[in-house]
Design an enzyme around this catalytic site. Structure first.
Site: not given
Length: 590
Positions: A242-244, A246-247, A281, A309, A379-380, A382
């Site tokens: 999973r790539l954190d 990427v934007h 992501e 989500h 994320d959603q 924490g």
């Protein structure tokens, strides 16, 4: 043993091994590279001294036994006694489970987490998605401030601990996905700038200077991160990454870094025969993220879908602050749009951003499993002020509705650890910074951020307090008590149904046909959509809902699963769905 390092700006480089520093020679075949031979084996401590400075850890270190600031150690991956033969598990048809090693158990180690893997196998999970495990300062933290992208956090168990975890997971039939961070490194213990132009001021990110993907020297930087990604997949037999964010990978070159990375991973798939995949992501709602490389896309195999989500969250909670405002304004229509088209913002105006946002996803060429759907993530949860889960405010019935919408959606579903039983523990933001000034800066920044939204500073957990991490650890006695036991059974039933019903893993998208209930947002609050011969229905209201399903050849013939007992529609063709409840029904067509 051959030691190599890229240090293009150094005039001299020394190899420090076993307390002795010896000069390294420039590599005539590769500009900026240095090399030296030395006697060393598994576990040997070493580092590199630049221009007669103190020895620093290797940028490609596979182990940091004394933390990010210490010397590196040689790792011989061939020594690990793998016990299981593993041919991989592909992403289509998967059910992912995001977990954090440091809070999945109170012990916070790979070995302790591995003891709980039978629970995930019994739940029906296909892949465990680990939050980052690269070394970071201190013992406990989220892991997104890692500074050694090739190594494994020592307090978790180091590289051998990760290998044991993966081997055990594979023994239970579970694939393993790792969250990796290429867009920045943590502020403490980051020695890459001393070696070369790993970062550039050409672009800026929320974390400062950007990783250098397109400025001078970027060829080696790109190779550095691609090499790291391949090493995780190859040496630890992982199934995906999973790539954190990427934007935040700013790249103006003709071939984007993500396209280069995905090509390298596809080539490794061909060599190993195992199905390997990349999940991005992305905050852009950009179809190019998962579009094929040959058509100008980046070629990632999937991406997180925050729009789904947000639509689900606002429907169940009624929240409308910040980026939730657009979704709340659209009501259940936002959820209907994401289920049929992927993105809610697909070129529409975003009030939160004050501009048009996103681009339409081509549902004719993009299988639905390329988007991940979820009700909760690290994320959603924490990044909320007190790390409160949905279970802190929603009833078990509404949590059951969320599970039905996620696990019966056309997307690849993902759960966050403990979600399956409605965990009562929060998941809060915690750090273990060793630098007192940095620790205080993080503490003040966290309190200032939420004070601006009306929270009292005393209500915001101290990230540096060990109690914050302990509060975030799962309570493994909960699944044995109600209402947690019932929720766990509901999740198991839905995941088993997903595996048993081909329609629920069909790569196609639900069609927008009101006559088929696909999807429908009714005036009295219920919501439903159709997947082949199945109706998925939820009633988040505090009153029963009468759902017209019709009669005749296409009438409902079976209640496949229900949170609360429901009866088949009578002669009038209306289903009576109890309040705060969900059901999956089979109809006579399709």
């Amino acid at each position: 043993m051959l030691f190599e390092v890229w240090a293009p700006h150094a005039g001299r480089v020394g190899l420090h091994v076993e307390g002795v520093t010896r000069p390294m020679q420039r590599d005539p075949a590769r500009e900026g590279w240095w090399r030296a031979e030395a006697r060393a084996g598994h576990g040997t401590a070493y580092g590199f001294a630049l221009d007669d400075g103190p020895p620093l850890p290797d940028p490609r270190s596979r182990r940091q036994p004394d933390g990010p600031e210490g010397l590196s150690a040689v790792v011989d991956h061939s020594r690990f006694p793998w016990q299981r033969e593993w041919f991989g598990r592909p992403l289509p048809g998967a059910v992912l489970y995001e977990l954090h090693i440091g809070t999945f158990t109170r012990a916070g180690t790979f070995d302790a987490a591995a003891e709980r893997l039978p629970h995930l196998a019994a739940l029906g999970i296909s892949h465990v998605q680990l939050m980052p495990v690269c070394p970071f300062p201190g013992t406990h933290g989220w892991g997104y401030d890692g500074v050694a992208p090739w190594a494994v956090h020592e307090p978790y168990g180091g590289p051998e601990g990760l290998a044991r975890f993966v081997d055990t997971a594979h023994g239970h039939g579970l694939g393993v996905v790792l969250d990796v961070v290429h867009n920045h490194l943590g502020p403490s213990g980051n020695h890459l700038p001393a070696y070369g132009p790993y970062f550039t001021d050409t672009h800026h990110t929320p974390w400062g200077a950007a990783v250098n993907l397109d400025a001078p020297g970027s060829d080696e930087v790109r190779a550095y991160f691609i090499g790291s990604a391949l090493a995780w997949l190859r040496d630890f037999r992982l199934d995906g990454l999973r790539l954190d964010a990427v934007h935040a990978l700013h790249d103006t070159r003709a071939r984007h870094f993500l396209a280069e990375l995905s090509a390298a991973v596809d080539a490794l798939t061909a060599r190993t025969g195992r199905p390997l995949f990349l999940i991005g992501e992305s905050d852009l709602n950009d179809p190019r993220t998962t579009a094929p490389r040959e058509s100008g896309g980046h070629g990632l195999h999937a991406q997180w879908n925050d729009d789904f989500h947000h639509a689900l969250h606002t429907l169940l909670t009624g929240e409308r602050q910040g980026y939730y405002a657009d979704f709340a304004a659209a009501g259940a229509g936002a959820l209907a749009k994401t289920l049929t088209g992927g993105f809610f913002h697909d070129g529409t105006h975003s009030a939160f951003r004050g501009r048009a946002y996103g681009s339409p996803l081509n549902t004719l060429t993009t299988p639905a499993h390329r988007l991940l759907g979820y009700a909760q993530t690290h994320d959603q949860i924490g990044n909320r002020a007190i790390g409160d889960r949905l279970s802190a405010t929603l009833s078990p019935g509404l949590l059951a509705c969320a599970a039905a919408l996620v696990l019966c959606s056309p997307f690849t579903p993902m759960l966050f650890m403990g979600e399956e039983w409605g965990a009562g523990t929060p998941w809060q933001y915690f750090t273990g910074h060793q630098d007192p000034e940095l620790a205080e800066a993080v503490r003040r920044g966290r309190r200032r951020e939420f004070a601006a939204h009306g929270w009292a500073e005393t209500d915001i957990p101290d990230p540096q307090d060990p109690a914050t991490r302990l509060r975030s650890c799962l309570d493994w006695s909960e699944p044995e008590r109600e209402p947690h036991t019932e929720l766990l059974d509901w999740h198991r039933r839905l995941i088993a149904l997903r595996r048993a019903e081909p329609a629920l893993t069909d790569p196609g998208w639900p069609a927008s046909e009101p006559s088929g209930g696909v999807p429908t947002a009714a005036d009295d609050g219920w919501f439903g959509f159709r997947r082949g011969p199945l109706y998925v229905l939820v009633n988040p209201q505090d009153r029963p809902a009468g759902i017209p399903l019709g009669t005749g050849p296409g009438a409902v013939t079976e209640v496949v699963a229900a949170w609360r007992p429901v009866e088949l529609p009578g002669a009038e063709g209306v289903l009576r769905l109890p309040p705060e409840s969900a059901a999956v029904l089979r109809h006579g067509t399709g």
